[in-house]
Design an enzyme around this catalytic site. Structure first.
Site, PDB file in Angstrom:
ATOM      1  N   GLU A 154      91.876 -13.183  61.936  1.00 58.25           N
ATOM      2  CA  GLU A 154      92.528 -14.066  60.965  1.00 58.25           C
ATOM      3  C   GLU A 154      91.496 -14.498  59.936  1.00 58.25           C
ATOM      4  O   GLU A 154      90.374 -14.878  60.297  1.00 58.25           O
ATOM      5  CB  GLU A 154      93.117 -15.292  61.662  1.00 58.25           C
ATOM      6  CG  GLU A 154      93.721 -16.326  60.719  1.00 58.25           C
ATOM      7  CD  GLU A 154      94.331 -17.504  61.460  1.00 58.25           C
ATOM      8  OE1 GLU A 154      94.812 -17.301  62.602  1.00 58.25           O
ATOM      9  OE2 GLU A 154      94.321 -18.625  60.918  1.00 58.25           O
ATOM     10  N   GLU A 159      92.689 -23.479  53.288  1.00 58.00           N
ATOM     11  CA  GLU A 159      93.537 -24.436  53.982  1.00 58.00           C
ATOM     12  C   GLU A 159      93.124 -25.833  53.535  1.00 58.00           C
ATOM     13  O   GLU A 159      91.957 -26.093  53.287  1.00 58.00           O
ATOM     14  CB  GLU A 159      93.369 -24.348  55.493  1.00 58.00           C
ATOM     15  CG  GLU A 159      93.891 -23.085  56.123  1.00 58.00           C
ATOM     16  CD  GLU A 159      93.751 -23.126  57.645  1.00 58.00           C
ATOM     17  OE1 GLU A 159      94.746 -23.439  58.308  1.00 58.00           O
ATOM     18  OE2 GLU A 159      92.640 -22.858  58.130  1.00 58.00           O
TER      19      GLU A 159
END
Length: 404
Positions: A154, A159
């Site tokens: 990932e 974020e």
């Protein structure tokens, strides 16, 4: 953006930049995929590019939203943007893992339409704000369905959690470094400004031996295989792109009385580019002699030497965008990562360490990043078979190299 692999499978069914002189065979960047989000206001995202996931499973993080495929949660604004909107839910029929869903939002992925290994992935985004709000721009490995998370890998390009309006995070997750143990860094805007106040460009530059994160062109983190602590580097296969706006979850916590709705994540564009392989070329040094892999061997620790130019594969080198110099599928390496004068230069399996990172300058020096020293022909010799080493840079002829 942590997740439970089984939930996602069901849902999708689905720094270092070398100063390379122009003649050094540097990689050429070509755009491979994009969405500029042009179209009429209210139109759904392009189904030929994006899949809208649905559900309220919590996605492994106890998130509170139900992802819909409705244009009330993801639609073009008619001004060249995609707007992802998180709202308070008014549909009593929507069930989430905790009961009747409190919020709706959207999550889009390219698992069925676009995957790519390596290159630059970037998006220009104006993020939302507020406690419990969690926007993300990220990627997952295309082998998720077969190997599971985190073995598929990932890459979180951006974020943000609402309680940190000034800060975004770039992170990777893989076997042995997932969840709270993910590897990455945070970036904060100068002057205490909030990311929600304007658009910003979030990017990762991904090569076989590094991931480099940036915001608005400012690099803030570089990771290499050496940073995984001996765990497997799983960023060696195609990934797909995800955009989502989550509400609540283990990391950001739940919204509170200070959080207003609706909240919007506005995306100007998403783009991917691929660095084409740099051309393999000879490197010539003192006396016009070529840099050569001794005996044409691709075995680890094979010495590097000067040799009469023959045009063989043992004399064809690439200077890559990740700072490596390669021949015969392996890297130019300073033995043992030594920083001493006279350190042996050899061929070795590429491993992402600074012993294999080089800068080729306009002055024709080839400098090792780890040692800060120059590639040097031993004894100032141009004789056939002269071994190469690293040495304090002097500007002498035996440290000058011409590529091509």
């Amino acid at each position: 953006m942590l997740l439970v692999a089984t939930a996602l499978v069901a849902a999708v069914l689905m720094s270092f930049t070398p100063s390379v002189a122009p003649h050094a065979g540097a990689a050429v960047v070509a755009q491979t995929w994009s969405d500029e989000f042009d179209g009429a206001a209210g139109r759904a995202p392009d189904a030929a590019k994006w899949t809208l996931e649905t559900g309220g499973s919590g996605f492994g993080n106890h998130e509170l939203q139900y992802y819909t495929n409705s244009t009330s949660n993801a639609a073009l604004d008619g001004q060249g943007n995609l707007v992802i909107t998180a709202r308070k839910n008014t549909d009593a029929g929507l069930g989430c893992w905790y009961g009747q869903c409190q919020y709706t939002s959207a999550r889009l992925n390219t698992a069925k339409t676009f995957t790519q290994a390596y290159g630059r992935f970037e998006a220009r985004i104006k993020i939302p704000r507020g406690q419990g709000i969690w926007p993300a721009f990220w990627m997952l490995g295309n082998d998720l369905g077969s190997v599971g998370w985190p073995n598929s890998g990932e890459i979180d390009i951006m974020e943000n959690i609402g309680r940190e309006p000034n800060t975004v995070h770039g992170t990777v997750h893989g076997p042995g470094y997932s969840g709270a143990g993910g590897l990455g860094a945070a970036y904060s805007l100068p002057g205490g400004r909030a990311f929600a106040d304007d658009f910003h460009v979030f990017a990762v530059d991904w090569s076989p031996n590094s991931l480099v994160w940036s915001v608005d062109g400012t690099t803030y983190k570089t990771l290499t295989p050496a940073d995984t602590g001996g765990n497997k580097w799983v960023f060696d296969h195609p990934f797909f792109v995800i955009l989502n706006l989550a509400v609540g979850g283990d990391w950001p916590g739940s919204p509170d009385a200070s959080t207003s709705f609706p909240q919007t994540m506005t995306v100007d564009y998403v783009r991917a580019s691929s660095a084409s392989a740099p051309a393999a070329r000879p490197m010539r040094g003192i006396g016009g002699m070529c840099v050569d892999v001794a005996g044409g061997s691709d075995a680890d620790r094979t010495p590097i030497q000067l040799h009469d130019c023959t045009g063989s594969a043992a004399q064809q080198w690439t200077i890559g965008g990740d700072g490596t110099v390669r021949a015969l599928g392996k890297c130019l390496d300073v033995a043992g990562g030594s920083t001493a004068d006279g350190a042996v230069v050899q061929l070795y399996t590429c491993n992402g360490t600074n012993a294999q990172k080089w800068t080729y300058t306009a002055a024709r020096d080839l400098t090792n990043t780890g040692a800060g020293k120059c590639l040097d022909a031993k004894g100032n010799s141009s004789a056939d078979g002269t071994r190469l080493q690293t040495w304090t840079c002097t500007g002498a002829a035996n440290q000058k190299w011409t590529v091509g």
